[in-house]
Design a protein around this motif. Structure first.
Motif, PDB file in Angstrom:
ATOM      1  N   ASN A   1      23.882  57.235  21.217  1.00 26.35           N
ATOM      2  CA  ASN A   1      24.758  56.927  22.347  1.00 26.35           C
ATOM      3  C   ASN A   1      25.427  55.557  22.193  1.00 26.35           C
ATOM      4  O   ASN A   1      25.474  54.774  23.134  1.00 26.35           O
ATOM      5  CB  ASN A   1      23.947  56.997  23.647  1.00 26.35           C
ATOM      6  N   ALA A   2      25.934  55.272  20.990  1.00 25.88           N
ATOM      7  CA  ALA A   2      26.595  54.002  20.660  1.00 25.88           C
ATOM      8  C   ALA A   2      25.686  52.804  20.901  1.00 25.88           C
ATOM      9  O   ALA A   2      26.131  51.717  21.234  1.00 25.88           O
ATOM     10  CB  ALA A   2      27.913  53.849  21.421  1.00 25.88           C
ATOM     11  N   THR A   3      24.382  53.004  20.702  1.00 25.72           N
ATOM     12  CA  THR A   3      23.391  51.947  20.916  1.00 25.72           C
ATOM     13  C   THR A   3      22.452  51.890  19.719  1.00 25.72           C
ATOM     14  O   THR A   3      22.020  52.920  19.204  1.00 25.72           O
ATOM     15  CB  THR A   3      22.579  52.229  22.199  1.00 25.72           C
ATOM     16  N   TYR A   4      22.144  50.667  19.297  1.00 30.88           N
ATOM     17  CA  TYR A   4      21.176  50.427  18.238  1.00 30.88           C
ATOM     18  C   TYR A   4      19.939  49.785  18.852  1.00 30.88           C
ATOM     19  O   TYR A   4      20.031  48.934  19.734  1.00 30.88           O
ATOM     20  CB  TYR A   4      21.709  49.442  17.189  1.00 30.88           C
ATOM     21  N   MET A   5      18.768  50.176  18.368  1.00 29.08           N
ATOM     22  CA  MET A   5      17.536  49.465  18.692  1.00 29.08           C
ATOM     23  C   MET A   5      16.770  49.331  17.384  1.00 29.08           C
ATOM     24  O   MET A   5      16.661  50.298  16.618  1.00 29.08           O
ATOM     25  CB  MET A   5      16.691  50.201  19.724  1.00 29.08           C
ATOM     26  N   GLN A   6      16.281  48.122  17.143  1.00 28.34           N
ATOM     27  CA  GLN A   6      15.648  47.868  15.857  1.00 28.34           C
ATOM     28  C   GLN A   6      14.460  46.937  16.039  1.00 28.34           C
ATOM     29  O   GLN A   6      14.465  46.050  16.892  1.00 28.34           O
ATOM     30  CB  GLN A   6      16.654  47.222  14.900  1.00 28.34           C
ATOM     31  N   VAL A   7      13.447  47.146  15.198  1.00 27.36           N
ATOM     32  CA  VAL A   7      12.343  46.196  15.066  1.00 27.36           C
ATOM     33  C   VAL A   7      12.403  45.648  13.647  1.00 27.36           C
ATOM     34  O   VAL A   7      12.606  46.394  12.692  1.00 27.36           O
ATOM     35  CB  VAL A   7      10.961  46.829  15.375  1.00 27.36           C
TER      36      VAL A   7
ATOM     37  N   SER B   1      24.875  47.182  21.451  1.00 24.39           N
ATOM     38  CA  SER B   1      25.873  48.237  21.605  1.00 24.39           C
ATOM     39  C   SER B   1      26.800  48.253  20.399  1.00 24.39           C
ATOM     40  O   SER B   1      27.225  47.196  19.917  1.00 24.39           O
ATOM     41  CB  SER B   1      26.718  47.992  22.861  1.00 24.39           C
ATOM     42  N   ALA B   2      27.102  49.446  19.914  1.00 26.58           N
ATOM     43  CA  ALA B   2      28.066  49.584  18.818  1.00 26.58           C
ATOM     44  C   ALA B   2      29.460  49.264  19.357  1.00 26.58           C
ATOM     45  O   ALA B   2      29.788  49.606  20.489  1.00 26.58           O
ATOM     46  CB  ALA B   2      28.034  51.002  18.256  1.00 26.58           C
ATOM     47  N   THR B   3      30.271  48.606  18.555  1.00 28.17           N
ATOM     48  CA  THR B   3      31.633  48.283  18.971  1.00 28.17           C
ATOM     49  C   THR B   3      32.567  49.477  18.821  1.00 28.17           C
ATOM     50  O   THR B   3      33.668  49.475  19.358  1.00 28.17           O
ATOM     51  CB  THR B   3      32.185  47.079  18.186  1.00 28.17           C
TER      52      THR B   3
ATOM     53  N   ARG C   1      30.073  45.012  13.927  1.00 26.25           N
ATOM     54  CA  ARG C   1      29.797  46.410  14.249  1.00 26.25           C
ATOM     55  C   ARG C   1      29.020  46.571  15.550  1.00 26.25           C
ATOM     56  O   ARG C   1      28.864  47.684  16.044  1.00 26.25           O
ATOM     57  CB  ARG C   1      29.015  47.076  13.108  1.00 26.25           C
ATOM     58  N   ASN C   2      28.516  45.468  16.099  1.00 23.17           N
ATOM     59  CA  ASN C   2      27.791  45.575  17.368  1.00 23.17           C
ATOM     60  C   ASN C   2      28.027  44.349  18.228  1.00 23.17           C
ATOM     61  O   ASN C   2      28.479  43.313  17.755  1.00 23.17           O
ATOM     62  CB  ASN C   2      26.292  45.827  17.124  1.00 23.17           C
TER      63      ASN C   2
END
Length: 138
Positions: free
Chosen positions: A43-49, A9-11, A69-70
């Motif tokens: 939506n203030a969310t990061y997803m990464q591979v 989640s983004a801060t 930042r997260n």
């Protein structure tokens, strides 16, 4: 080699400039450490591979987990891989804020209320499918 998929989640709500700076930093770091990957934001969310040698992936992931930042970083998948899906990339990126659910048949349930972090955590197989779908369309 391994790939590691996480969600966080983004801060705060990052601006386009914030996202651009984050992406530039990630790409530079990934090139230095021979890491490839894909980053999704919405939506203030990061997803990464992250894909690469285990030591390098874990080093970068450790830095991500303490990045201010997260927060709420959750590992979804970590497994060995035989090869990279996109060896020429340092980091693909997609801002899901500008994406409509119709672009991803079968994934509209995740986008119905915006990028739903909890839905992805409950079904980590969705993370792989989602990242691969965007990766093939970038």
């Amino acid at each position: 080699m391994i790939h590691l998929i996480y969600i966080s989640s983004a801060t705060s709500w990052p601006s386009e400039q914030d996202l651009t700076e984050l992406l530039e930093q990630a790409r530079a770091r990934n090139i230095r450490q021979n890491i490839t990957g894909m980053l999704l934001y919405g939506n203030a969310t990061y997803m990464q591979v992250l894909k690469g040698e285990e030591k390098d992936v874990h080093e970068i992931y450790s830095a991500i987990k303490i990045d201010p930042r997260n927060n709420g970083v959750v590992t979804l998948v970590e497994e060995e891989i035989a090869e990279r899906d996109f060896p020429g990339w340092s980091m693909g990126f997609r801002n899901l804020t500008a994406c409509s659910p119709e672009e991803l048949p079968g994934f509209s349930d995740i986008f119905h209320r915006g990028f739903d972090k909890e839905a992805v955590i409950k079904n980590d197989g969705v993370a792989k499918k989602l990242l691969m779908n965007f990766a093939t369309n970038v």
